[in-house]
Design a protein around this motif. Structure first.
Motif, mmCIF file in Angstrom:
data_model
loop_
_atom_site.group_PDB
_atom_site.id
_atom_site.type_symbol
_atom_site.label_atom_id
_atom_site.label_comp_id
_atom_site.label_asym_id
_atom_site.label_seq_id
_atom_site.Cartn_x
_atom_site.Cartn_y
_atom_site.Cartn_z
ATOM 1 N N ASP A 52 0.739 -1.174 -0.035
ATOM 2 C CA ASP A 52 0.016 0.040 -0.104
ATOM 3 C C ASP A 52 0.980 1.395 -0.072
ATOM 4 N N GLY A 53 2.045 1.350 -0.215
ATOM 5 C CA GLY A 53 3.074 2.363 -0.033
ATOM 6 C C GLY A 53 3.596 2.963 1.163
ATOM 7 N N ASN A 54 3.063 2.262 2.224
ATOM 8 C CA ASN A 54 3.541 2.562 3.722
ATOM 9 C C ASN A 54 4.796 2.021 4.216
ATOM 10 N N ILE A 55 5.368 2.061 5.255
ATOM 11 C CA ILE A 55 6.315 1.397 5.587
ATOM 12 C C ILE A 55 6.413 0.518 6.671
ATOM 13 N N SER A 56 7.007 -0.698 6.685
ATOM 14 C CA SER A 56 7.081 -1.664 7.993
ATOM 15 C C SER A 56 8.603 -1.532 8.260
ATOM 16 N N ILE A 57 8.850 -1.204 9.670
ATOM 17 C CA ILE A 57 10.181 -1.421 10.181
ATOM 18 C C ILE A 57 10.410 -2.741 10.536
ATOM 19 N N SER A 58 11.352 -3.358 9.864
ATOM 20 C CA SER A 58 11.484 -4.758 10.300
ATOM 21 C C SER A 58 12.587 -5.068 11.398
ATOM 22 N N GLU A 71 8.132 8.581 12.270
ATOM 23 C CA GLU A 71 6.632 8.543 11.711
ATOM 24 C C GLU A 71 6.736 8.356 10.128
ATOM 25 N N MET A 72 7.719 8.966 9.502
ATOM 26 C CA MET A 72 7.870 8.901 7.997
ATOM 27 C C MET A 72 9.352 8.598 7.672
ATOM 28 N N ILE A 73 9.451 7.685 6.616
ATOM 29 C CA ILE A 73 10.857 7.466 6.013
ATOM 30 C C ILE A 73 10.567 7.633 4.613
ATOM 31 N N ASP A 74 11.579 8.395 4.041
ATOM 32 C CA ASP A 74 11.323 8.743 2.575
ATOM 33 C C ASP A 74 10.051 9.220 1.954
ATOM 34 N N GLY A 75 9.334 10.086 2.763
ATOM 35 C CA GLY A 75 8.121 10.543 2.561
ATOM 36 C C GLY A 75 6.841 9.561 2.678
ATOM 37 N N LYS A 76 7.308 8.419 3.147
ATOM 38 C CA LYS A 76 6.060 7.542 3.574
ATOM 39 C C LYS A 76 5.942 7.187 4.849
#
Length: 84
Positions: A52-58, A71-76
């Motif tokens: 969906d374009g969002n980020i999951s920190i693994s 809250e955001m990484i590279d605008g996502k």
């Protein structure tokens, strides 16, 4: 005359440190791909871009006892945090 030169150099160094060393603006860290896992790297974090374009920190790769999750990484938007 020499004392004045040393004083001027000292003032310039103090101004330089105040302007650049203590600005509090931080450093922008661009995301990079890692070859091994396919995760991308942002600072001390490994992450994946979700469908969906969002980020999951693994994973958190640092050693700090207190961590600020961005809250955001590279605008996502970061929407998930993995188990590692």
């Amino acid at each position: 005359m020499r004392g004045r030169s040393i004083r001027v150099i000292g003032i310039i160094l103090v101004l330089f440190v105040c302007m650049f060393g203590l600005s509090g603006k931080g450093v922008h860290v661009a995301a990079q791909d890692t070859a091994a896992s396919g995760d991308k790297i942002y600072g001390d974090y490994s992450y994946q871009v979700l469908s969906d374009g969002n980020i999951s920190i693994s994973k958190y790769n640092g050693n700090a006892s207190e961590v600020h999750v961005p809250e955001m990484i590279d605008g996502k938007k970061v929407t998930e945090i993995g188990k590692d």
